[in-house]
Design a protein around this motif. Structure first.
Motif, PDB file in Angstrom:
ATOM      1  N   GLU A   1       6.401   9.449 -16.192  1.00  0.00           N
ATOM      2  CA  GLU A   1       6.595   8.001 -16.145  1.00  0.00           C
ATOM      3  C   GLU A   1       7.925   7.567 -16.750  1.00  0.00           C
ATOM      4  O   GLU A   1       8.618   6.706 -16.211  1.00  0.00           O
ATOM      5  CB  GLU A   1       5.447   7.299 -16.886  1.00  0.00           C
ATOM      6  CG  GLU A   1       4.123   7.280 -16.149  1.00  0.00           C
ATOM      7  CD  GLU A   1       4.047   6.168 -15.114  1.00  0.00           C
ATOM      8  OE1 GLU A   1       2.975   5.976 -14.555  1.00  0.00           O
ATOM      9  OE2 GLU A   1       5.059   5.520 -14.840  1.00  0.00           O
TER      10      GLU A   1
ATOM     11  N   LYS B   1       0.836  -1.208   0.000  1.00  0.00           N
ATOM     12  CA  LYS B   1       0.000   0.000   0.000  1.00  0.00           C
ATOM     13  C   LYS B   1       0.871   1.259   0.000  1.00  0.00           C
ATOM     14  O   LYS B   1       0.576   2.235  -0.694  1.00  0.00           O
ATOM     15  CB  LYS B   1      -0.908  -0.002   1.235  1.00  0.00           C
ATOM     16  CG  LYS B   1      -2.016  -1.039   1.175  1.00  0.00           C
ATOM     17  CD  LYS B   1      -2.815  -1.047   2.469  1.00  0.00           C
ATOM     18  CE  LYS B   1      -3.836  -2.176   2.488  1.00  0.00           C
ATOM     19  NZ  LYS B   1      -4.528  -2.261   3.800  1.00  0.00           N
ATOM     20  N   GLU B   2       1.940   1.228   0.787  1.00  0.00           N
ATOM     21  CA  GLU B   2       2.863   2.364   0.851  1.00  0.00           C
ATOM     22  C   GLU B   2       3.526   2.582  -0.513  1.00  0.00           C
ATOM     23  O   GLU B   2       3.667   3.714  -0.978  1.00  0.00           O
ATOM     24  CB  GLU B   2       3.914   2.084   1.931  1.00  0.00           C
ATOM     25  CG  GLU B   2       4.646   3.312   2.398  1.00  0.00           C
ATOM     26  CD  GLU B   2       5.529   3.019   3.608  1.00  0.00           C
ATOM     27  OE1 GLU B   2       6.223   3.954   4.027  1.00  0.00           O
ATOM     28  OE2 GLU B   2       5.521   1.873   4.094  1.00  0.00           O
ATOM     29  N   TYR B   3       3.910   1.483  -1.145  1.00  0.00           N
ATOM     30  CA  TYR B   3       4.541   1.528  -2.475  1.00  0.00           C
ATOM     31  C   TYR B   3       3.583   2.148  -3.490  1.00  0.00           C
ATOM     32  O   TYR B   3       3.956   3.034  -4.270  1.00  0.00           O
ATOM     33  CB  TYR B   3       4.912   0.100  -2.870  1.00  0.00           C
ATOM     34  CG  TYR B   3       5.527  -0.075  -4.235  1.00  0.00           C
ATOM     35  CD1 TYR B   3       6.906  -0.131  -4.398  1.00  0.00           C
ATOM     36  CD2 TYR B   3       4.728  -0.197  -5.366  1.00  0.00           C
ATOM     37  CE1 TYR B   3       7.473  -0.301  -5.644  1.00  0.00           C
ATOM     38  CE2 TYR B   3       5.275  -0.368  -6.626  1.00  0.00           C
ATOM     39  CZ  TYR B   3       6.656  -0.424  -6.762  1.00  0.00           C
ATOM     40  OH  TYR B   3       7.204  -0.589  -8.000  1.00  0.00           O
ATOM     41  N   LEU B   4       2.333   1.702  -3.493  1.00  0.00           N
ATOM     42  CA  LEU B   4       1.349   2.191  -4.466  1.00  0.00           C
ATOM     43  C   LEU B   4       0.990   3.650  -4.215  1.00  0.00           C
ATOM     44  O   LEU B   4       0.720   4.394  -5.165  1.00  0.00           O
ATOM     45  CB  LEU B   4       0.085   1.322  -4.404  1.00  0.00           C
ATOM     46  CG  LEU B   4       0.280  -0.144  -4.848  1.00  0.00           C
ATOM     47  CD1 LEU B   4      -0.986  -0.939  -4.597  1.00  0.00           C
ATOM     48  CD2 LEU B   4       0.681  -0.217  -6.320  1.00  0.00           C
ATOM     49  N   SER B   5       0.998   4.071  -2.944  1.00  0.00           N
ATOM     50  CA  SER B   5       0.721   5.491  -2.648  1.00  0.00           C
ATOM     51  C   SER B   5       1.816   6.390  -3.201  1.00  0.00           C
ATOM     52  O   SER B   5       1.545   7.493  -3.676  1.00  0.00           O
ATOM     53  CB  SER B   5       0.564   5.691  -1.142  1.00  0.00           C
ATOM     54  OG  SER B   5       1.798   5.516  -0.481  1.00  0.00           O
TER      55      SER B   5
ATOM     56  N   GLU C   1       4.119  -4.478 -11.976  1.00  0.00           N
ATOM     57  CA  GLU C   1       5.194  -3.728 -12.637  1.00  0.00           C
ATOM     58  C   GLU C   1       5.262  -4.028 -14.127  1.00  0.00           C
ATOM     59  O   GLU C   1       5.506  -3.137 -14.939  1.00  0.00           O
ATOM     60  CB  GLU C   1       6.537  -4.060 -11.979  1.00  0.00           C
ATOM     61  CG  GLU C   1       6.719  -3.385 -10.643  1.00  0.00           C
ATOM     62  CD  GLU C   1       8.169  -3.357 -10.216  1.00  0.00           C
ATOM     63  OE1 GLU C   1       8.894  -4.301 -10.558  1.00  0.00           O
ATOM     64  OE2 GLU C   1       8.563  -2.384  -9.572  1.00  0.00           O
TER      65      GLU C   1
ATOM     66  N   ARG D   1       2.670  -2.056 -15.976  1.00  0.00           N
ATOM     67  CA  ARG D   1       2.999  -0.629 -16.011  1.00  0.00           C
ATOM     68  C   ARG D   1       4.125  -0.358 -17.001  1.00  0.00           C
ATOM     69  O   ARG D   1       4.094   0.616 -17.762  1.00  0.00           O
ATOM     70  CB  ARG D   1       3.399  -0.178 -14.598  1.00  0.00           C
ATOM     71  CG  ARG D   1       3.433   1.332 -14.434  1.00  0.00           C
ATOM     72  CD  ARG D   1       3.732   1.682 -12.990  1.00  0.00           C
ATOM     73  NE  ARG D   1       3.758   3.106 -12.780  1.00  0.00           N
ATOM     74  CZ  ARG D   1       2.705   3.833 -12.438  1.00  0.00           C
ATOM     75  NH1 ARG D   1       1.536   3.260 -12.298  1.00  0.00           N
ATOM     76  NH2 ARG D   1       2.816   5.135 -12.251  1.00  0.00           N
TER      77      ARG D   1
ATOM     78  N   THR E   1       3.089  11.529 -12.152  1.00  0.00           N
ATOM     79  CA  THR E   1       2.119  11.825 -13.215  1.00  0.00           C
ATOM     80  C   THR E   1       2.486  11.046 -14.480  1.00  0.00           C
ATOM     81  O   THR E   1       3.641  10.634 -14.655  1.00  0.00           O
ATOM     82  CB  THR E   1       2.106  13.325 -13.515  1.00  0.00           C
ATOM     83  OG1 THR E   1       3.393  13.709 -14.012  1.00  0.00           O
ATOM     84  CG2 THR E   1       1.782  14.135 -12.256  1.00  0.00           C
TER      85      THR E   1
ATOM     86  N   LYS F   1       3.657   5.547  -5.827  1.00  0.00           N
ATOM     87  CA  LYS F   1       3.523   5.432  -7.286  1.00  0.00           C
ATOM     88  C   LYS F   1       2.493   6.429  -7.828  1.00  0.00           C
ATOM     89  O   LYS F   1       2.644   6.986  -8.916  1.00  0.00           O
ATOM     90  CB  LYS F   1       3.123   4.006  -7.649  1.00  0.00           C
ATOM     91  CG  LYS F   1       3.127   3.732  -9.159  1.00  0.00           C
ATOM     92  CD  LYS F   1       2.384   2.455  -9.477  1.00  0.00           C
ATOM     93  CE  LYS F   1       3.178   1.226  -9.144  1.00  0.00           C
ATOM     94  NZ  LYS F   1       2.525  -0.018  -9.608  1.00  0.00           N
ATOM     95  N   ASP F   2       1.431   6.657  -7.023  1.00  0.00           N
ATOM     96  CA  ASP F   2       0.360   7.568  -7.450  1.00  0.00           C
ATOM     97  C   ASP F   2       0.825   9.015  -7.541  1.00  0.00           C
ATOM     98  O   ASP F   2       0.144   9.844  -8.158  1.00  0.00           O
ATOM     99  CB  ASP F   2      -0.824   7.464  -6.481  1.00  0.00           C
ATOM    100  CG  ASP F   2      -1.530   6.116  -6.596  1.00  0.00           C
ATOM    101  OD1 ASP F   2      -2.204   5.726  -5.624  1.00  0.00           O
ATOM    102  OD2 ASP F   2      -1.389   5.459  -7.657  1.00  0.00           O
ATOM    103  N   LYS F   3       1.954   9.342  -6.909  1.00  0.00           N
ATOM    104  CA  LYS F   3       2.474  10.714  -6.966  1.00  0.00           C
ATOM    105  C   LYS F   3       3.122  11.040  -8.307  1.00  0.00           C
ATOM    106  O   LYS F   3       3.379  12.193  -8.607  1.00  0.00           O
ATOM    107  CB  LYS F   3       3.486  10.931  -5.838  1.00  0.00           C
ATOM    108  CG  LYS F   3       2.872  10.903  -4.447  1.00  0.00           C
ATOM    109  CD  LYS F   3       3.926  11.174  -3.388  1.00  0.00           C
ATOM    110  CE  LYS F   3       3.304  11.160  -1.997  1.00  0.00           C
ATOM    111  NZ  LYS F   3       4.295  11.435  -0.943  1.00  0.00           N
TER     112      LYS F   3
END
Length: 566
Positions: free
Chosen positions: A482, A468-472, A530, A533, A478, A474-476
């Motif tokens: 990428e 969850k920490e990793y994905l939060s 990954e 993505r 844009t 990742k959401d930062k």
């Protein structure tokens, strides 16, 4: 450094303990137990710093002698599984002196236990000079104003009146009986035994089969004892120990503080270490690897990584809100932690499976062994009875002798078959002694399997939280960032994977499994999506390249015509 440790136990006959023995051990003294006639001598034990008894005002003065006090407790408790006393083991701050330790304990015991009516026996131990701790033993049965023991629980009879059922003690029942309440007894109704009142049974003519009236399972607890035994009271005592310790540390101008709350309640995400114990440390000193010490080393190493990751994330938050290189670095550190936790989880799973396989292999043999032994014993007893009967039978009674001889022969054959079956069962073991020794380890291996399964669940939760920490993070990033983000992570990834491998090699040494490590990386990558993505980024790059080529091809003739015009 001051640490918080307050362990609560109950000294019970049901676990084979004696409060006289516990007090003798704690005070390094010699005490005689009137209950079982055993003298407990711990006068040769080292490490005693101080010992003392504290009594409430209504307690007999002769109880200042610990032998008389605890023999009085032993005498008051009648059952074989009686709870004799409550025991606390508390870690003492190394920043304080001996006199300050004594003052701390006197304050805590007086305010929380003696003022409540408990008798307290405490001692301070410090065997090696680095582990000061206190043992506190407390009485569990309240005293009345005359210094006599009160009851802990009182029998409660379930009485009935007009179809309503209600509980009464013996004293309460005397007045309740006048109001029409009746005790219930067991009566035989067909093949069943049913509880009913004597008046109900008499009208139908049922026969009573038991003289014992119906009662609640545990009786009615003394309100004082009930409060002392409650979970809420234990939480208050734990909090009180932290409060009084911190108060004395503040009085002495010492900055250290302790906290009675768990890591979870304090918002600390690190995993707490487990209690190692003396046996584990002795094993380590003798160049043997202790499972508990090994687990603590692993937990400390993981916590160091977690603290480092938190520091990195804090630096990122303090420095800039959005920074591609720093976010990439933080995410790669989480990725490394995920690989390590996944490896540890698989290791725990593997260990739990091995323990389970061992238990499943030997447990059926152990059950069968017990069944055969029981059958052999039963048949031996029967054979003995038959031989005795044949010996007592007159020689004139030929028919009976013949039948007895036949039964004895059949029984002997059955026993031989059972012995043969037992030999076949033990065929794959060295001998019966080795087999019994292996079977005695079943509870130990079941406990080890349970610990490994618990560790699996803990690591699974940590992996989930870190994902969850990793994905939060990742959401930062844009969509426009990428490509740069991927380049930054590709630079960091080889070193991160190598660091994870070196960390695990340092923890597991010769037991490091390269194949298991190789499986952890793709597993984590897959769980983080990954590959999907990276495929999206690749598609975006190819689309941008195609658009650029299309633009160049479209404007190429115009460029050539301009060159010709010149």
């Amino acid at each position: 450094m001051a640490i918080y440790h307050l362990e609560a136990k109950v000294i019970s006959r049901g676990t084979g303990r004696s409060v006289v023995a516990a007090s003798a051990y704690m005070s390094c003294s010699k005490l005689y137990n009137d209950y079982d006639g055993i003298e407990h001598d711990y006068t040769r034990k080292h490490g005693l710093v101080h010992q003392e008894i504290m009594l409430p005002t209504n307690a007999p003065t002769e109880w200042s002698d610990r032998e008389k006090l605890w023999n009085a407790v032993e005498e008051a408790e009648k059952t074989k599984d009686s709870r004799l006393a409550r025991e606390f083991v508390a870690a003492l701050p190394i920043e304080l002196s001996k006199d300050e330790w004594i003052d701390l304990l006197r304050r805590y015991i007086n305010d929380n236990f003696v003022s409540e009516g408990m008798c307290a026996d405490f001692a301070i131990h410090d065997t090696d000079g680095h582990n000061p701790h206190a043992h506190i033993i407390l009485t569990m049965r309240p005293l009345d104003e005359n210094g006599k023991w009160q009851y802990k629980t009182e029998k409660e009879y379930l009485c009935k009146r007009n179809g309503e059922e209600k509980g009464f003690t013996a004293a309460e029942f005397k007045s309740a009986q006048k109001s029409g309440w009746e005790k219930q007894y067991q009566y035989k109704v067909g093949r069943k035994k049913v509880y009913m009142t004597p008046s109900e049974a008499d009208t139908i003519g049922y026969e009573r089969v038991s003289k014992y009236p119906k009662s609640t399972r545990y009786g009615r607890q003394n309100p004082i004892t009930e409060r002392w035994n409650s979970d809420e009271q234990l939480i208050k005592w734990r909090e009180a120990w932290a409060d009084v310790t911190n108060k004395i540390l503040a009085e002495k101008n010492i900055d250290e503080r302790i906290d009675h709350r768990s890591f979870k309640e304090r918002g600390i995400t690190e995993q707490p270490t487990i209690h190692e114990g003396v046996t584990a440390r002795i094993m380590e000193q003798q160049w043997n690897v202790s499972e508990r010490c090994e687990l603590n080393r692993q937990i400390r190493a993981d916590n160091r990584l977690l603290r480092r990751l938190k520091m990195e994330l804090q630096k990122i938050t303090d420095a800039v809100k959005v920074s591609i290189p720093k976010i990439a670095k933080a995410m790669e550190h989480i990725f490394m932690n995920l690989i390590i936790n996944r490896y540890n989880q698989r290791q725990a799973q593997k260990a739990a499976t091995q323990y389970g396989k061992w238990i499943n292999d030997i447990k059926p043999d152990y059950q069968k062994y017990n069944d055969i032994k029981r059958d052999i014993h039963s048949k031996k007893c029967f054979l003995r009875d038959l031989n005795a009967e044949r010996k007592a039978t007159s020689k004139v009674n030929l028919l009976k002798l013949k039948n007895l001889s036949k039964e004895i022969a059949e029984l002997t054959e059955d026993m031989e078959e059972l012995k043969s079956e037992l030999s076949n069962l033990l065929l794959y073991y060295k001998d019966e002694v080795e087999f019994k020794e292996l079977c005695s380890k079943i509870p130990e291996y079941e406990e080890k399997r349970k610990k490994q399964e618990d560790l699996q669940n803990i690591l699974g939760t940590r992996i989930s939280d870190q994902t969850k920490e990793y994905l939060s993070l990742k959401d930062k990033v844009t969509p426009d960032e990428e490509v740069e983000f991927k380049l930054q992570r590709d630079i960091l990834r080889p070193d991160i994977v190598l660091e994870a491998k070196e960390h695990l090699q340092a923890v597991y040494k010769d037991r490091f499994n390269y194949n298991q490590f190789s499986e952890a990386k793709p597993y984590i990558s897959s769980s983080l999506d990954e590959a999907e993505r990276e495929y999206a980024i690749k598609q975006r790059l190819e689309y941008a390249r195609e658009q650029s080529q299309h633009y160049n091809s479209k404007h190429q003739p115009l460029k050539k015509s301009r060159e010709r015009c010149r």
